[in-house]
Write a protein that holds these residues in place. Structure first.
Motif, PDB file in Angstrom:
ATOM      1  N   ASN A  98       0.812  -1.227   0.000  1.00  0.00           N
ATOM      2  CA  ASN A  98       0.000   0.000   0.000  1.00  0.00           C
ATOM      3  C   ASN A  98       0.841   1.272   0.000  1.00  0.00           C
ATOM      4  OD1 ASN A  98      -2.250  -1.623   0.005  1.00  0.00           O
ATOM      5  ND2 ASN A  98      -2.610  -1.431   2.186  1.00  0.00           N
ATOM      6  N   ASP A 113      -2.133  10.313  -1.498  1.00  0.00           N
ATOM      7  CA  ASP A 113      -2.391   9.007  -0.905  1.00  0.00           C
ATOM      8  C   ASP A 113      -2.927   9.236   0.500  1.00  0.00           C
ATOM      9  OD1 ASP A 113      -1.327   7.585  -3.098  1.00  0.00           O
ATOM     10  OD2 ASP A 113       0.693   7.948  -2.352  1.00  0.00           O
ATOM     11  N   GLU A 152      -4.833   7.079   3.855  1.00  0.00           N
ATOM     12  CA  GLU A 152      -5.213   5.805   4.445  1.00  0.00           C
ATOM     13  C   GLU A 152      -6.036   6.058   5.699  1.00  0.00           C
ATOM     14  OE1 GLU A 152      -2.622   2.565   6.686  1.00  0.00           O
ATOM     15  OE2 GLU A 152      -2.223   2.592   4.525  1.00  0.00           O
ATOM     16  N   GLN A 154      -8.793   3.968   8.740  1.00  0.00           N
ATOM     17  CA  GLN A 154      -9.304   2.719   9.279  1.00  0.00           C
ATOM     18  C   GLN A 154     -10.743   2.902   9.750  1.00  0.00           C
ATOM     19  OE1 GLN A 154      -6.676   1.481  12.397  1.00  0.00           O
ATOM     20  NE2 GLN A 154      -5.546   0.127  11.009  1.00  0.00           N
ATOM     21  N   THR A 173      -8.872  -1.364   6.735  1.00  0.00           N
ATOM     22  CA  THR A 173      -8.018  -0.260   6.342  1.00  0.00           C
ATOM     23  C   THR A 173      -8.266   0.037   4.873  1.00  0.00           C
ATOM     24  OG1 THR A 173      -6.337  -0.922   7.939  1.00  0.00           O
ATOM     25  CG2 THR A 173      -5.656   0.568   6.193  1.00  0.00           C
ATOM     26  N   TYR A 174      -8.588   1.284   4.584  1.00  0.00           N
ATOM     27  CA  TYR A 174      -8.820   1.746   3.214  1.00  0.00           C
ATOM     28  C   TYR A 174      -7.707   2.698   2.817  1.00  0.00           C
ATOM     29  CZ  TYR A 174     -13.491  -0.120   3.867  1.00  0.00           C
ATOM     30  OH  TYR A 174     -14.557  -0.942   4.130  1.00  0.00           O
ATOM     31  N   SER A 175      -7.260   2.567   1.582  1.00  0.00           N
ATOM     32  CA  SER A 175      -6.208   3.479   1.113  1.00  0.00           C
ATOM     33  C   SER A 175      -6.434   3.819  -0.342  1.00  0.00           C
ATOM     34  CB  SER A 175      -4.848   2.843   1.294  1.00  0.00           C
ATOM     35  OG  SER A 175      -4.768   1.616   0.610  1.00  0.00           O
TER      36      SER A 175
END
Length: 100
Positions: free
Chosen positions: A12, A85, A87, A89, A98-100
């Motif tokens: 990631n 970017d 990220e 949670q 967890t999203y990124s």
């Protein structure tokens, strides 16, 4: 799809390849927006030439042309820009995603 595969293969973390691909998507988005507006301008000019609309009508004054154009531009412009970017949670039902 390729960009996300590269992203996830590097734990990631965005690498140069990700930024190049995102830059290409951003450039193609700008070109698409340009051609969308030109297409709607041509539609407006055609309606003026046929006599359906008055000669002094601008695109922003004609809702039948302006709002669909804005909607298309909005849909096309939804993409992940380069060098951004983020990220975060989400914890829900004893689970953490967890999203990124």
């Amino acid at each position: 799809i390729i960009e996300s595969d590269i992203f996830f293969a590097n734990n990631n973390e965005a690498v140069v390849t990700n930024h190049i691909l995102r830059s290409l998507v951003s450039i193609s988005t700008l070109l698409t927006i340009y051609f969308i507006t030109k297409s709607y301008e041509n539609k407006l000019n055609l309606l003026k030439r046929v006599g359906i609309l008055h000669e002094c009508t601008y695109m922003r004054d004609c809702g039948d042309i302006f709002y669909p154009c804005l909607f298309e531009i909005f849909l096309v412009s939804l993409h992940c820009p380069p060098f951004i970017d983020y990220e975060f949670q989400v914890r829900q039902l004893d689970r953490s995603d967890t999203y990124s």
